[in-house]
Design a protein around this motif. Sequence first.
Motif, PDB file in Angstrom:
ATOM      1  N   PRO A   1       0.828  -1.218   0.000  1.00  0.00           N
ATOM      2  CA  PRO A   1       0.000   0.000   0.000  1.00  0.00           C
ATOM      3  C   PRO A   1       0.857   1.260   0.000  1.00  0.00           C
ATOM      4  N   ILE A   2       0.331   2.321  -0.603  1.00  0.00           N
ATOM      5  CA  ILE A   2       1.038   3.596  -0.685  1.00  0.00           C
ATOM      6  C   ILE A   2       0.558   4.505   0.440  1.00  0.00           C
ATOM      7  N   LEU A   3       1.471   5.237   1.023  1.00  0.00           N
ATOM      8  CA  LEU A   3       1.160   6.130   2.139  1.00  0.00           C
ATOM      9  C   LEU A   3       0.067   7.126   1.777  1.00  0.00           C
ATOM     10  N   ASN A   4      -0.703   7.488   2.781  1.00  0.00           N
ATOM     11  CA  ASN A   4      -1.829   8.398   2.597  1.00  0.00           C
ATOM     12  C   ASN A   4      -1.428   9.803   3.034  1.00  0.00           C
ATOM     13  N   GLY A   5      -1.237  10.692   2.058  1.00  0.00           N
ATOM     14  CA  GLY A   5      -0.926  12.090   2.354  1.00  0.00           C
ATOM     15  C   GLY A   5       0.356  12.253   3.150  1.00  0.00           C
ATOM     16  N   THR A   6       0.272  12.981   4.275  1.00  0.00           N
ATOM     17  CA  THR A   6       1.452  13.262   5.088  1.00  0.00           C
ATOM     18  C   THR A   6       1.683  12.213   6.172  1.00  0.00           C
TER      19      THR A   6
ATOM     20  N   TYR B   1       5.841   2.343   5.192  1.00  0.00           N
ATOM     21  CA  TYR B   1       6.220   3.413   6.121  1.00  0.00           C
ATOM     22  C   TYR B   1       7.274   4.309   5.492  1.00  0.00           C
ATOM     23  N   ASP B   2       7.387   5.505   6.033  1.00  0.00           N
ATOM     24  CA  ASP B   2       8.366   6.481   5.567  1.00  0.00           C
ATOM     25  C   ASP B   2       9.657   6.271   6.352  1.00  0.00           C
ATOM     26  N   HIS B   3      10.682   5.795   5.659  1.00  0.00           N
ATOM     27  CA  HIS B   3      11.940   5.445   6.306  1.00  0.00           C
ATOM     28  C   HIS B   3      12.676   6.669   6.845  1.00  0.00           C
ATOM     29  N   ARG B   4      12.256   7.875   6.438  1.00  0.00           N
ATOM     30  CA  ARG B   4      12.872   9.084   6.984  1.00  0.00           C
ATOM     31  C   ARG B   4      12.535   9.243   8.467  1.00  0.00           C
ATOM     32  N   VAL B   5      11.409   8.665   8.893  1.00  0.00           N
ATOM     33  CA  VAL B   5      10.968   8.795  10.282  1.00  0.00           C
ATOM     34  C   VAL B   5      11.092   7.475  11.028  1.00  0.00           C
ATOM     35  N   ILE B   6      10.731   6.393  10.354  1.00  0.00           N
ATOM     36  CA  ILE B   6      10.632   5.090  11.017  1.00  0.00           C
ATOM     37  C   ILE B   6      11.762   4.178  10.560  1.00  0.00           C
ATOM     38  N   ASP B   7      12.479   3.622  11.513  1.00  0.00           N
ATOM     39  CA  ASP B   7      13.529   2.656  11.202  1.00  0.00           C
ATOM     40  C   ASP B   7      12.972   1.234  11.244  1.00  0.00           C
ATOM     41  N   GLY B   8      13.808   0.291  10.844  1.00  0.00           N
ATOM     42  CA  GLY B   8      13.376  -1.101  10.791  1.00  0.00           C
ATOM     43  C   GLY B   8      12.900  -1.644  12.131  1.00  0.00           C
ATOM     44  N   LYS B   9      13.532  -1.213  13.212  1.00  0.00           N
ATOM     45  CA  LYS B   9      13.153  -1.709  14.532  1.00  0.00           C
ATOM     46  C   LYS B   9      11.697  -1.387  14.846  1.00  0.00           C
ATOM     47  N   ASP B  10      11.297  -0.126  14.614  1.00  0.00           N
ATOM     48  CA  ASP B  10       9.922   0.274  14.900  1.00  0.00           C
ATOM     49  C   ASP B  10       8.933  -0.351  13.929  1.00  0.00           C
ATOM     50  N   SER B  11       9.288  -0.410  12.655  1.00  0.00           N
ATOM     51  CA  SER B  11       8.350  -0.948  11.667  1.00  0.00           C
ATOM     52  C   SER B  11       8.098  -2.434  11.893  1.00  0.00           C
TER      53      SER B  11
END
Length: 408
Positions: free
Chosen positions: A339-344, A377-387
Motif C-alpha cells: 500500500p502507498i502512504l496516505n498524504g502526510t 512506512y516512511d523510512h525518513r521517520v521510522i527505522d526497521g526496529k519500529d516498523s
Amino acid sequence: MAEIIVPELAESITEGTIAQWLKQPGETVEKGEFIVELETDKVNVEVISEEAGVVSELLASEGDTVQVGQVIAVVGAGSGAAAAPAQKAPEAESTPAAPQAAAAPVVEETSSEQDRTIASPAARKLAREKGINLSEISPVDPMGRVRVQDVAAHGTAPAPAKAAPAPAASAPKEDDGRTTREKMSRRRQTIASRLLEVRQNTAMLTTFNEIDMTNVMALRSRKKDQFFEQNDVRLGFMSFFTKAVVAALKKYPYVNSQIDGTDIVKNNFYDIGIAVSTDGGLVVPIVRDADRKNFAEIEGNIGELAKKARDNKLALSDMSGGSFTITNGGVFGSLLSTPILNGTQVGILGMHTIQKRPIAVGDEIQIRPMMYVALSYDHRVIDGKDSVGFLKMVKELLENPEDLMLNS
C-alpha cells in the motif's frame, strides 16, 4: 437578482468542477434548493440558491473548472417552468434551454443538425458566446467531437506549423474500436497526482508479516450473534484490526506521526483512516478517537462512513486529519500488496485475503486460515526496529484476540 457563487469548500480546496446542473435556465428555484453539484478533490458538494426565483443564466458548463468565489449562475425574479424529470440530458444530444429572464446575449441553437453535433459543454458554451454554429466546425478529433480548441480556431487560417505534420501511420484511431478515450474525473486526477507525489517525496518501504486468523475467526463466530443483539451492528474484522493498530501505535509513537519541514510531529490522538472503494475512486474516511471507542462503536462508525462513501455523501470533515490508515485489499481477493502512504502520514497497514495454507504448528503441519499483512512506512521517520516491532505487535494481538478485547 441573486448570484450563485462557488462557496468556501475547505482550507486546502480552492477549485472544483461542475459535475451537474440541477436546474436549467428558465426553471424555478426555491430558496435553499440545490442548484448545482460540484466535484472537488475529495467529495461532491451540492450548492443551494440563497434566493427564490428563476434561473436566468448559467455562467459555467458541466465539466468546467471553477474557483472558490466565482459567480457561476444568476437567479432572477419571477416564476418559470418546473424542472424536467431528467435534469441532466446526454451531452451529445441537447443543450441548455434558452434563458427567459434578462441575461447576457446568447445565440440560440435551433438547427437540428447543430443539436446532433457531438461537442463538449465548454465547446458549446464558447460557440454560443462567439455566435458560431457547431455544425459548421471541422473538428480535429477523429470521432468528430468538437472541442474548445476547434471552436477557438474556427474561421482562422491554420498555422503552417500545425498543418505540416501528418499523423503517424501506426497511431490507433479511436473510431476503429481499438481504443476508447475517457477523461479522468477530478477525483481520479487528484488521486493520481497525490499518489505520485507520495512516491517521489517519501522514502517509502514496506515490511510484511502473516497472521494466523484461527483464534480471531473462532472468537468472532462465537460472539457475533450476541454482539449483534446487544449492539445492533455486526462484528467484523475491521474493529479487531483497528484496536490492534491503536495499541501498537501507542507503543511505537513514531508510526503515528508526520513530517513538518525538519520537525517530526508525533500525534497524541488516534484518528484511524479506513480506506473505502467507491465508483469514483478510493476515499479514506476517519474513525475519530478510535482509542476511546469500543468494538461496537468502531464497527458502527465504519458502517456509517462506508455507506456515506457509497452514497457520495461524505463531508470534507469526514476525511480530514487522520493519523494512520488501514486499507483492506482482501475484500477484492488480493493476496499481497504494497500500500502507498496516505498524504502526510508515515504509516499505512494493508490487510489481505484470508487463505488456508499449511503451517508448522509446533512439530505438526496444520491447515490454518492465514492473512498476509503489509506495513508501508516512511523510512525518513521510522527505522526497521519500529516498523517490524509495530507489525509484530499487531500480529500477536490478533492471534490472541481475547487479550485485545479485555484491554479495550
